[in-house]
Design an enzyme around this catalytic site. Sequence first.
Site, mmCIF file in Angstrom:
data_model
loop_
_atom_site.group_PDB
_atom_site.id
_atom_site.type_symbol
_atom_site.label_atom_id
_atom_site.label_comp_id
_atom_site.label_asym_id
_atom_site.label_seq_id
_atom_site.Cartn_x
_atom_site.Cartn_y
_atom_site.Cartn_z
ATOM 1 C CG ASP A 1 -0.169 -0.055 2.449
ATOM 2 O OD1 ASP A 1 0.775 -0.710 2.696
ATOM 3 O OD2 ASP A 1 -0.690 0.737 3.545
ATOM 4 C CD GLU B 1 4.463 0.786 7.249
ATOM 5 O OE1 GLU B 1 5.086 1.116 7.946
ATOM 6 O OE2 GLU B 1 3.786 1.690 6.214
HETATM 7 ZN ZN LIG Z 1 6.709 2.351 4.144
#
Ligand SMILES: [Zn+2]
Length: 502
Positions: A118, A185
């Site tokens: 992401d 994340e």
């Molecule tokens: Zn990162």
Amino acid sequence: MLYAFLTLLALFVGFTLFRTYLFSRRDSIKADLRHIPVNLDDAVKRLSKAIQFKTVSKQDANEVDGDEFKKMHAFLEKAFPEVHDKLGKEIINHYSLLFKWEGTNPDLKPMMLTCHLDVVPVEPGTEEDWDHPPFQGAITDEHIYGRGTMDVQSGVMAILEATEALLKQGFAPERTIYLGFGHDEEIDGEFGASEIGRILADRGIELEFLLDEGLPVVEELIEGIKSPVALVAVAEKGYLSLELSILTEGGHSSVPQGKTSIARLGDALHRLEENPLPAKFDGLVKSTFESLCSGMPFPLRYAFANLWMFKTPLRRFLTTIPATDAALRTTTATTIFESGVKENLIPTLAKAVVNFRIHPNDSVEGVIEHVRRVINDDDIKIEKLFGYIEPSSVSSVENQPYKQLSRSIRQIFPEVAVAPSLMVGATDARHYAAVSKNIYRFFPLRAEQSDLDRVHGTNERLSIENYGEMIQFYGRLVVNTSVSEPADKLNQVTMAFTEAKG
Ligand SMILES: [Zn+2]
């Protein structure tokens, strides 16, 4: 008498200079220009394609476009046929990926490389400031532009490029290798890395080591240090926000009764900022500076080599610089203050939020204890806000994995100094704490101080040359850490590399 004094003085000078000399020597790792065969032009085109998927993490999970992740999975399958043919693949929580490259020796503990799929959104209104649209994956003479080129689809792609290239050369690791790519994340990794970590723990897996994204190779880290520094984060700071509140009588401002709630809370906050948690120049920070010593000008090198004499003045000096101060202690910052609604009314309630980044020397409970003691006012209520994180444990810099990691870095980036360091922000790595004691965070990205604004910012970009180094770095690390005779194996998979990189 004079003779004895002069002898002592000479011994003292000799001793301290000798220590300085010892600290000035660099371990003699040489550049190793053997080259895992990768066609860089093609790799750059594949990275450009990966950048075009809008795998954007948003605070509101409903707004995340899952299709973009699925399209990216399909693209990876086409781009890396060997990886998908020879490695086991699991899709975790719909969008995260876990690959397993089975080693030939089941007695060796597995290793793991991680990065995330992401990216952060582009701040609305800044799209026009980009030299090339953020999701176009534009390739110029020197760079690839786009969201994810620095953080961190380039990492995912470089790991897969290296793996694909090694597989094509028939490389077989003795140690099992996991590749883990989380999908969230940027919003704490609750469903991606955290789930992968849990699955590995449930399977009873203990990793020899894990390398996550992390700090880069920084040019001009500290004034006076000429060579770039590869910062390997061996620990991560914790995170805590405390809400402090006080309720008093209030009343009309024409007849105040003693100190107002605003003033009392203000006093407390002032005391807190004046009395931060103690800075310590030991353990990790000491290792960081010891690793950087050889590149420092003589006076600093002399001081760091003779810490028994200079520890206190050095600590004082380092706490005057905000960046090094943050590495030495738990930081304290008041971030919210709320009170009062009307100019002639004394408010009953005053509230503030203080944010702490917790040094591995401290803990959540330790910080709360410190706050209670320093503000010393029983009427002030202290509450921890949701989302606090204990600091990570500190991974060793004396073991084989760290040495092999440093070695791999120096083989690909021969001019850099490798230094262990502390990560101030959080990465996915913390979700793997249960499966490995040896967790390192490093990303083979070259960054000047000014480039760091591009991460999560405008005009995120990566130099094509650096992307080549990234692929070589991950390939080299895999060879160095997964077989018992890396030099021989490297000969089998590399070609003599004498001309320009690429
Ligand atoms: Zn990162």
